[in-house]
Design an enzyme around this catalytic site. Structure first.
Site, PDB file in Angstrom:
ATOM      1  NE  ARG A  43      -3.766  -0.082   2.658  1.00  0.00           N
ATOM      2  CZ  ARG A  43      -5.054   0.154   2.878  1.00  0.00           C
ATOM      3  NH1 ARG A  43      -5.531  -1.506   2.725  1.00  0.00           N
ATOM      4  NH2 ARG A  43      -6.241   0.685   2.603  1.00  0.00           N
ATOM      5  CE  LYS A 142       4.045 -21.955  10.467  1.00  0.00           C
ATOM      6  NZ  LYS A 142       4.572 -20.641  11.018  1.00  0.00           N
ATOM      7  CG  HIS A 172      11.293 -21.855   7.067  1.00  0.00           C
ATOM      8  ND1 HIS A 172       9.881 -21.730   7.975  1.00  0.00           N
ATOM      9  CD2 HIS A 172      11.450 -22.215   7.813  1.00  0.00           C
ATOM     10  CE1 HIS A 172      10.210 -21.301   8.535  1.00  0.00           C
ATOM     11  NE2 HIS A 172      11.562 -22.079   9.045  1.00  0.00           N
ATOM     12  CD  GLU A 210      12.005 -20.934  18.032  1.00  0.00           C
ATOM     13  OE1 GLU A 210      11.771 -19.840  16.653  1.00  0.00           O
ATOM     14  OE2 GLU A 210      10.573 -21.151  17.968  1.00  0.00           O
ATOM     15  CG  HIS A 234       7.585 -25.455  10.955  1.00  0.00           C
ATOM     16  ND1 HIS A 234       7.801 -25.027  10.189  1.00  0.00           N
ATOM     17  CD2 HIS A 234       7.742 -24.484  11.586  1.00  0.00           C
ATOM     18  CE1 HIS A 234       7.534 -23.700   9.356  1.00  0.00           C
ATOM     19  NE2 HIS A 234       7.256 -23.641  11.275  1.00  0.00           N
ATOM     20  CE  LYS A 334       8.177 -18.222  19.182  1.00  0.00           C
ATOM     21  NZ  LYS A 334       9.529 -18.520  18.219  1.00  0.00           N
TER      22      LYS A 334
HETATM   23  C1  BG6 Z   1       8.250 -19.810  12.056  1.00  0.00           C
HETATM   24  C2  BG6 Z   1       7.405 -19.568  13.391  1.00  0.00           C
HETATM   25  O1  BG6 Z   1       7.198 -20.454  10.900  1.00  0.00           O
HETATM   26  O2  BG6 Z   1       9.322 -20.311  12.599  1.00  0.00           O
HETATM   27  C3  BG6 Z   1       8.496 -18.832  14.579  1.00  0.00           C
HETATM   28  O3  BG6 Z   1       6.225 -18.504  13.203  1.00  0.00           O
HETATM   29  C4  BG6 Z   1       9.476 -19.165  14.867  1.00  0.00           C
HETATM   30  O4  BG6 Z   1       7.986 -19.275  15.399  1.00  0.00           O
HETATM   31  C5  BG6 Z   1      10.048 -19.907  13.161  1.00  0.00           C
HETATM   32  O5  BG6 Z   1      10.258 -19.380  15.118  1.00  0.00           O
HETATM   33  C6  BG6 Z   1      11.460 -20.961  13.530  1.00  0.00           C
HETATM   34  O6  BG6 Z   1      12.059 -21.137  12.324  1.00  0.00           O
HETATM   35  P1  BG6 Z   1      13.280 -21.501  12.213  1.00  0.00           P
HETATM   36  O7  BG6 Z   1      13.615 -21.271  10.757  1.00  0.00           O
HETATM   37  O8  BG6 Z   1      14.347 -19.962  12.411  1.00  0.00           O
HETATM   38  O9  BG6 Z   1      13.579 -22.500  13.015  1.00  0.00           O
END
Ligand code: BG6
Length: 484
Positions: A43, A142, A172, A210, A234, A334
């Site tokens: 935008r 996603k 991913h 994480e 994932h 997390k």
């Molecule tokens: C994302 C989540 O899909 O994956 C995030 O929304 C997460 O919350 C991330 O931190 C983790 O990805 P990676 O590649 O850093 O392990």
């Protein structure tokens, strides 16, 4: 092969943090096909020149193996253009269509990196503007919905406009080199296949930990939580990769058919299993790498009474001939003790023990996904320390470090996936039926939590989550890998 990549959400977080750096890396590696054009759409009132400057300024904040020189960025920036659009306005799509028609690129890729609420609108408007041609591919990020019904609604809306083979749903994790190595390990080698079954495997543990908190995404995370954010996609994709049958070939649908079978074979939830085999947690204040960090409820955008889970550990089974009775433990969270994603395959102990040895770490294959990428085979051996007693064995470890072997500047997940979209390869993308099946399986957990008043268990930041997670696995007579 010429392409036009249209990036809806072109000034958004994902675009500058992940997509642009990935495209730049592909450009730098010489793998981005010549004749490409990247069109940022948002935008904001920006000229293409201003857009290039914006991307350049943001490159300073992202992780790149080597910073681009002025000359290198200028060559990359020549591919970038910007189009201002209000995604709800049909006229704006008409102007986009005019721009794209002028060039008639071999493929037109619509990357919808916007709020999911806009997915349906964007697809419908693209169709209206005649932009759903056979040359078009659509890429969806996603979250694709927040439950089964909303996921289906999006998939149906997309299906009205595009055929399944035009739709690239991103997870991913599938783009990570380590996950492709997992496929290579399982289906490029015959060594482990005879052992890859209930007769020889005691349990499998999948951990995606994480150390970061929710960062600036508190408001988004509040309505999402770890189950939707990490498990539904994932973690379940990793479970499929480790548990699926060998596909009949390497084509996208052969792979996706097998993954779907795993999802369909997941043990349905009973009331007892929901109460005992799913642990939800939320981080409280604690210490990460020696620094004090705030609890989840103190994060910006988060309610002080929040019940959103930042941690999930669960136990499931794949009910088929290969895996019946083998527990699969999934865990993600997390603000855990470290950034660490790995799959631990614990083999059964020897049927009869003739040595005095603690099994502990032995008899195990560890598939490290990140930050390390590689394999560790843990065995027992007669070590130096056991000179006095030849009956006692000690654990040893065989390491295969893929980063060392192949160099650390490997193709990143988004780089891999974007190149696959450009080339039209669907192997690493999720089909709608897989996604729906995954939602179907997590829904009872969401329902169960809705009615559970006590909320998530608190854990101190910098730990491995609530102690209930260890108690869950201990009930089966096992423990998490780091506890052995
Ligand atoms: C994302 C989540 O899909 O994956 C995030 O929304 C997460 O919350 C991330 O931190 C983790 O990805 P990676 O590649 O850093 O392990």
């Amino acid at each position: 092969m010429s392409f036009d990549l249209v990036l809806f959400g072109g000034t958004g977080d994902l675009a500058w943090r992940k997509l642009m750096p990935a495209l730049f890396q592909a450009f730098r590696h010489g793998t981005l096909p010549e004749g490409g054009r990247i069109i940022g759409v948002a935008r904001d009132a920006l000229s293409s020149e201003q857009y290039r400057a914006l991307i350049r300024s943001r490159f300073d904040a992202v992780e790149l193996a080597k910073r681009p020189s002025v000359e290198e960025f200028t060559r990359f920036a020549a591919l970038l253009e910007f189009v201002q659009m209000d995604l709800s306005k049909p006229d704006d799509y008409a102007s986009l269509a005019t721009l794209l028609e002028k060039r008639q690129a071999d493929s037109v890729l619509m990357y919808v990196a916007t709020a999911p609420a806009l997915f349906t609108t964007v697809c419908e408007q693209l169709a209206r503007a005649g932009l759903n041609t056979a040359r078009t591919r659509v890429v969806l990020e996603k979250p694709l919905g927040h439950d089964l019904a909303s996921n289906r609604a999006i998939n149906e809306a997309v299906r009205r406009v595009f055929s399944e083979k035009q739709v690239f749903r991103i997870d991913h994790y599938l783009g990570k080199p380590a996950v492709q190595n997992l496929f290579a390990l399982r289906f490029g080698n015959a060594l482990f296949e005879p052992l890859w079954r209930r007769e020889h495997i005691a349990n499998i543990q999948i951990t995606i930990a994480e150390d970061l908190g929710v960062e600036k995404r508190g408001a988004f995370y509040e309505t999402t939580g770890a189950l939707r954010d990490m498990v539904q996609n994932h973690a379940l994709q990793l479970l499929c990769a480790i548990g699926m049958e060998p596909p009949i070939n390497s084509h996208a649908d052969a792979i996706r058919d097998e993954k779907l079978k795993v999802l369909r074979s997941l043990k349905p939830w009973s009331g007892t299993a929901l109460a005992q085999d799913v642990i939800r947690g939320q981080y409280a204040a604690g210490t990460i790498a020696g620094a004090a960090v705030a609890g989840y409820r103190e994060e910006p955008g988060v309610s002080a009474q929040s019940h959103t889970e930042t941690f999930v550990a669960l136990r499931t089974e794949i009910s088929n001939w290969r895996w019946a009775g083998v527990p699969f433990y999934l865990r993600t969270g997390k603000r855990l003790a470290g950034r660490d994603a790995r799959i631990v395959v614990n083999f059964r102990p020897t049927p009869h023990a003739i040595f005095n040895s603690e099994i502990g770490m032995a008899n195990r294959l560890v598939i490290n996904l990140q930050p390390k990428d590689g394999l560790e085979l843990h065995l027992l051996a007669q070590g130096q320390s056991n000179r006095r007693n030849s009956q006692t064995l000690a654990p040893v470890q065989l390491d295969l470090d893929f980063d060392k072997r192949f160099g650390s500047e490997r193709v990143g997940a988004y780089e891999r996936l974007l190149l696959d979209v450009i080339d039209g390869r669907l192997n690493l993308f999720v089909r709608s039926d897989e996604q729906e099946e995954a939602w179907r399986w997590v829904e009872p957990i969401l329902e169960h939590w809705k009615n559970e008043v006590q909320g998530p268990r608190l854990y101190a930041a910098g730990t491995w989550g609530p102690s209930a997670s260890s108690a869950m696995i201990a009930r089966d007579g096992f423990c998490w890998a780091e506890e052995s």
